[in-house]
Design a protein around this motif. Structure first.
Motif, PDB file in Angstrom:
ATOM      1  N   ARG A   1       0.858  -1.190   0.000  1.00 11.77           N
ATOM      2  CA  ARG A   1       0.000   0.000   0.000  1.00 11.77           C
ATOM      3  C   ARG A   1       0.892   1.237   0.000  1.00 11.77           C
ATOM      4  O   ARG A   1       1.854   1.296   0.773  1.00 11.77           O
ATOM      5  CB  ARG A   1      -0.888   0.024   1.257  1.00 11.77           C
ATOM      6  N   SER A   2       0.572   2.223  -0.837  1.00 11.11           N
ATOM      7  CA  SER A   2       1.426   3.421  -0.864  1.00 11.11           C
ATOM      8  C   SER A   2       1.115   4.320   0.319  1.00 11.11           C
ATOM      9  O   SER A   2       1.994   4.948   0.882  1.00 11.11           O
ATOM     10  CB  SER A   2       1.175   4.187  -2.173  1.00 11.11           C
ATOM     11  N   ASN A   3      -0.189   4.347   0.712  1.00 11.20           N
ATOM     12  CA  ASN A   3      -0.538   5.349   1.732  1.00 11.20           C
ATOM     13  C   ASN A   3      -0.590   4.766   3.134  1.00 11.20           C
ATOM     14  O   ASN A   3      -0.776   5.464   4.097  1.00 11.20           O
ATOM     15  CB  ASN A   3      -1.916   5.938   1.371  1.00 11.20           C
ATOM     16  N   ARG A   4      -0.446   3.449   3.258  1.00 17.28           N
ATOM     17  CA  ARG A   4      -0.464   2.902   4.636  1.00 17.28           C
ATOM     18  C   ARG A   4       0.320   1.593   4.656  1.00 17.28           C
ATOM     19  O   ARG A   4       0.881   1.176   3.629  1.00 17.28           O
ATOM     20  CB  ARG A   4      -1.905   2.689   5.107  1.00 17.28           C
TER      21      ARG A   4
END
Lengths: 241, 139
Positions: A150-153
């Motif tokens: 996941r890029s954001n988490r």
């Protein structure tokens, strides 16, 4: 049967043309599962240092060919007819300078696994040197499969194995990653990502390198690798010629 | 792989052994018919000579053996045969142009272990089945 057409039961013999032996050899190598084109060897200087995976696999080869049964027990060996070792192509670290937890990640290219093979066991092997950070402490080493990044988490992880040892211990640490094989057989083309955490007794996250776990920068004979044990499906269908 | 035979030891090249005098089936040991009965022969396959050592780590070669020799009626026990082969050999004697001879072929094979590099430099250990002739027979 006397009216049967004349069947020439002696096949015409002919000498192979110049190109034919090479084509025949390529076909025979494919049938045996040997790579078609010559493997490009690593640069001579590096190639001469024994690497960890080939050393381990040579021991397995001797165990497989030794009928006397005197050698050290190899638990998964005799149930498998294909054993593949993989050296990791990419290694990520999230260590000093980041907020906890620290981890080390290894990615493996599994595209060479032939179709129709069932996994009987899989291991991740990493060498541990004695560590004094902190001295004489119990360490918990856990291994996860990176299912989805996941890029954001935080990535989606799948727990595989947990081992407990002392900080001063030394030797090869073997983590069971068989549970990850269900996914990788469905999708060979996606690299297999394995993430490793180290925690102390009180749950404090530790940099795996400080805990003595060696990565790709270690000497070749102590670099981490992965081993898969496979059993061919009962009726391997050969591609028509 | 057949190549012009050089003066090398037998286990260096993929070489057929010299044929030597053998007892024929109708021969009672005194060589009236000098034909060789179906049996297993030595054959060492050298991966070095095949040029496969670019990817094969071990072994450097192996004893594969091969089957050769006559399958002549009546096919007795030493030919490791079947009722069918006996009937085919009989019919061959009567109609040689139509029904072929019974063949001397492997009847029992075993595996070898092969250690090699794949295209990604991964090291592979494979049990290659049916690579070594253990027994021959007429079929």
């Amino acid at each position: 049967s006397s009216h049967l057409p004349r069947s020439p039961h002696v096949f015409p013999q002919h000498r192979l043309g110049v190109r034919e032996p090479r084509d025949m050899q390529r076909e025979i190598r494919e049938v045996l599962g040997l790579p078609g084109r010559p493997r490009s060897r690593a640069p001579l200087a590096t190639a001469q240092q024994p690497a960890s995976a080939p050393l381990f696999m040579l021991n397995l080869y001797h165990a497989m060919t030794d009928d006397s049964g005197n050698g050290p027990p190899q638990p998964h060996l005799h149930r498998a007819d294909l054993i593949m070792s993989f050296v990791n192509i990419v290694e990520h670290d999230r260590t000093l300078g980041y907020q906890e937890p620290h981890w080390k990640e290894f990615h493996f290219d599994l595209t060479q696994i032939p179709a129709g093979e069932a996994v009987t066991a899989a291991e991740f092997r990493i060498y541990k040197e004695p560590s004094t950070h902190p001295p004489n402490t119990t360490l918990h080493i856990s291994m996860f499969e990176v299912v989805q990044e996941r890029s954001n988490r935080e990535s989606d992880l799948f727990f595989l194995d947990l081992q407990t040892l002392r900080s001063g211990d030394e030797g090869w640490l073997v983590l069971d990653i068989t549970a990850a094989s269900d996914r990788w057989l469905l999708n060979h083309n996606k690299d297999l990502g394995l993430r490793l955490y180290v925690e102390t007794e009180d749950g404090h996250s530790l940099d795996p390198g400080l805990a003595g776990l060696l990565g790709q920068t270690a000497p070749r004979s102590r670099q981490p690798f992965m081993v898969g044990f496979f059993k061919a499906s009962q009726s391997p269908v050969r591609a028509p010629r | 792989t057949a190549r012009p035979l050089k003066k090398k030891k037998l286990n260096q090249v993929n070489q057929l052994p010299n044929s030597n005098k053998h007892l024929g089936i109708f021969d009672d040991g005194h060589g009236s018919l000098d034909r060789e009965v179906c049996r297993r022969h030595e054959l060492y396959v050298s991966f070095r000579d095949l040029g496969w050592l670019d990817s094969v780590i071990a072994p450097q070669g192996y004893s594969a053996y091969y089957c050769a020799g006559e399958c002549i009626y009546p096919l007795n026990s030493c030919m490791n045969s079947t009722n069918h082969a006996t009937m085919q050999a009989l019919v061959h004697l009567m109609k040689p142009d139509i029904v072929p001879k019974v063949c001397c072929v492997p009847t029992k094979l075993s595996a070898i272990s092969l250690l090699y590099y794949d295209r990604n430099n991964n090291v592979i250990l494979r049990r290659e089945r049916n690579m070594v002739v253990q027994a021959c027979g007429c079929h």
